[in-house]
Design a protein around this motif. Structure first.
Motif, PDB file in Angstrom:
ATOM      1  N   LEU A 151       0.829  -1.208   0.000  1.00 37.49           N
ATOM      2  CA  LEU A 151       0.000   0.000   0.000  1.00 37.49           C
ATOM      3  C   LEU A 151       0.864   1.259   0.000  1.00 37.49           C
ATOM      4  O   LEU A 151       0.468   2.285  -0.547  1.00 37.49           O
ATOM      5  N   ALA A 184       1.852   1.678  -3.607  1.00 39.69           N
ATOM      6  CA  ALA A 184       0.755   2.287  -4.353  1.00 39.69           C
ATOM      7  C   ALA A 184       0.607   3.766  -4.011  1.00 39.69           C
ATOM      8  O   ALA A 184       0.360   4.601  -4.891  1.00 39.69           O
ATOM      9  N   TYR A 229      -3.151   1.151  -7.232  1.00 36.07           N
ATOM     10  CA  TYR A 229      -3.422  -0.098  -6.528  1.00 36.07           C
ATOM     11  C   TYR A 229      -3.354  -1.293  -7.474  1.00 36.07           C
ATOM     12  O   TYR A 229      -2.917  -2.385  -7.083  1.00 36.07           O
ATOM     13  N   LEU A 274     -10.702   4.405  -1.819  1.00 36.59           N
ATOM     14  CA  LEU A 274      -9.347   3.927  -2.076  1.00 36.59           C
ATOM     15  C   LEU A 274      -8.305   4.997  -1.790  1.00 36.59           C
ATOM     16  O   LEU A 274      -7.248   4.706  -1.221  1.00 36.59           O
ATOM     17  N   LEU A 316      -5.162   4.486   0.818  1.00 40.08           N
ATOM     18  CA  LEU A 316      -3.746   4.595   0.482  1.00 40.08           C
ATOM     19  C   LEU A 316      -3.052   5.667   1.316  1.00 40.08           C
ATOM     20  O   LEU A 316      -1.838   5.613   1.532  1.00 40.08           O
TER      21      LEU A 316
END
Length: 408
Positions: free
Chosen positions: A311, A314, A329, A363, A367
């Protein structure tokens, strides 16, 4: 590590299934809130929150975003956690196995349910480090899938004959991927040819370790490897990001034409890499190259603060390289799994139950603040990380929550 005893029992009268698990009230990236029922290591059903009956154990995921679990396509298990040693890093088999096991569990806790570990063979260690990592792999079965890449030194000429024999022995021993380090060989093209030959003999995928500082040579290697099945990955290719855009673009076109995957390392370098930074991700993607992202060094000499957290990788792709959160992701999820030859994972019925739940609703937020996580591998919860944020009393008498729990 088992969490079965912490999970609520099924309701009275319900038909139970020892492998069944209901993930209830989870948010998906498309905004839906769903129940997800798992059985036999796969996703059995997905329905609107509250619609699926409990046939086994249940985990309440209200306030969590449910994602396909990420994978780690470029770890270095034999050197991981070496920076924590008070003196010279010991490389005895027992010590390598201990550190490889601990590193794999750290990465599993971050959410990666499949790991590809590059392991050096040859030199004074011979196959000792590989044997240790393979033993760690066996001890971790059921928790995380760990595969080893045999990473040789010189393979060409009279001096490379021993290395080539060792590489074949490594594959016979259980290395699932044939690795290569062309820059360490006086004949880089011959090195790649040798790697491809061994891979073809045994039906193994290939993973070439290179900075990509010579774009013409990189494109030539990609063309040589392009027809190999089951697949070829090249990385970390950080030096491509330092080349003029037109030169890098031509190399990217060659990589795309060959159909290889590029594995970049947004969190920093790794053992055997002399270049910091990451590959030009947006340029590669625009050329049609499949780009995955890995963690690389995990607290070893190459990066003593490496986290091995997909993560975070990402997050860096989104914050530093300008990818949308969904694209970032995908680099640690869908594209990483594809580069590793793994089955696709989606939160849909019939797909493997390889899942990651992270506290949050969207999302981008996940992150940014990926604190609490629940990891599902082969249909069962194998790791949990819980974070609690507290604030001291304030003169403003603000009503500050102990931890934010979004309502379902």
């Amino acid at each position: 590590m088992s969490f079965d005893s912490q999970q609520p029992r099924p309701s009275e009268g319900a038909t139970t299934d020892a492998t069944a698990l209901l993930l209830s009230g989870a948010a998906l990236t498309d905004g839906r809130r769903v129940d997800v029922r798992l059985a036999g290591g796969r996703i059995e059903a997905v329905g609107t929150a509250g619609s699926l009956p409990v046939h086994g154990a249940r985990v309440d995921l209200a306030g969590y975003l449910l994602l396909p679990a990420p994978a780690e396509p470029h770890a270095h298990a034999d050197t991981a956690l070496g920076a924590d040693a008070p003196g010279p890093v010991p490389h005895t088999p027992d010590e390598v196995q201990r550190r490889a096991t601990e590193a794999a569990l750290l990465q599993l806790g971050h959410g990666a349910t499949a790991l590809r570990a590059h392991v050096r063979i040859g030199d004074v260690q011979g196959l000792g480090a590989l044997e240790a990592v393979l033993q760690a792999r066996r001890s971790l079965l059921g928790l995380v899938d760990l595969t080893a890449v045999a990473l040789p030194g010189r393979l060409t000429g009279a001096a490379g004959a021993e290395g080539l024999a060792l590489l074949r022995d490594a594959v016979s021993m259980g290395a699932a991927v044939v690795g290569g380090r062309p820059a360490l060989d006086p004949d880089p093209a011959g090195h790649v040819e040798a790697v491809l030959a061994v891979a073809a003999e045994h039906g193994r995928p290939v993973d070439l370790h290179t900075d990509g500082d010579d774009p013409a040579r990189l494109a030539r290697w990609a063309a040589m490897a392009g027809g190999l099945r089951p697949g070829v990955a090249i990385g970390p290719c950080a030096a491509l990001g330092r080349l003029p855009a037109d030169v890098a673009a031509r190399a990217a076109d060659g990589l795309a034409a060959a159909g290889v995957s590029v594995v970049c390392l947004p969190q920093g370098g790794c053992a055997g890499s002399d270049v910091r930074g990451t590959a030009p991700v947006r340029l590669l993607r625009s050329a049609g190259v499949r780009v995955a992202a890995g963690g690389g060094a995990l607290r070893d000499a190459a990066n003593p603060v490496g986290r091995g957290d997909p993560l975070e990788a990402a997050f860096l792709l989104a914050s530093q390289e300008g990818l949308r959160p969904e694209e970032a992701y995908a680099a640690v999820g869908e594209e990483a799994r594809r580069a590793m030859g793994l089955p696709a994972v989606r939160v849909e019925a019939g797909f493997p139950a390889e899942l990651l739940a992270v506290r949050g609703e969207r999302l981008a937020g996940v992150l940014s603040l990926a604190y609490s996580r629940i990891v599902v591998h082969r249909g069962r919860v194998v790791a949990r990380t819980s974070a609690v944020r507290e604030y001291c009393d304030s003169a403003a008498a603000l009503d500050l929550p102990r931890q934010h729990h979004p309502r379902p």
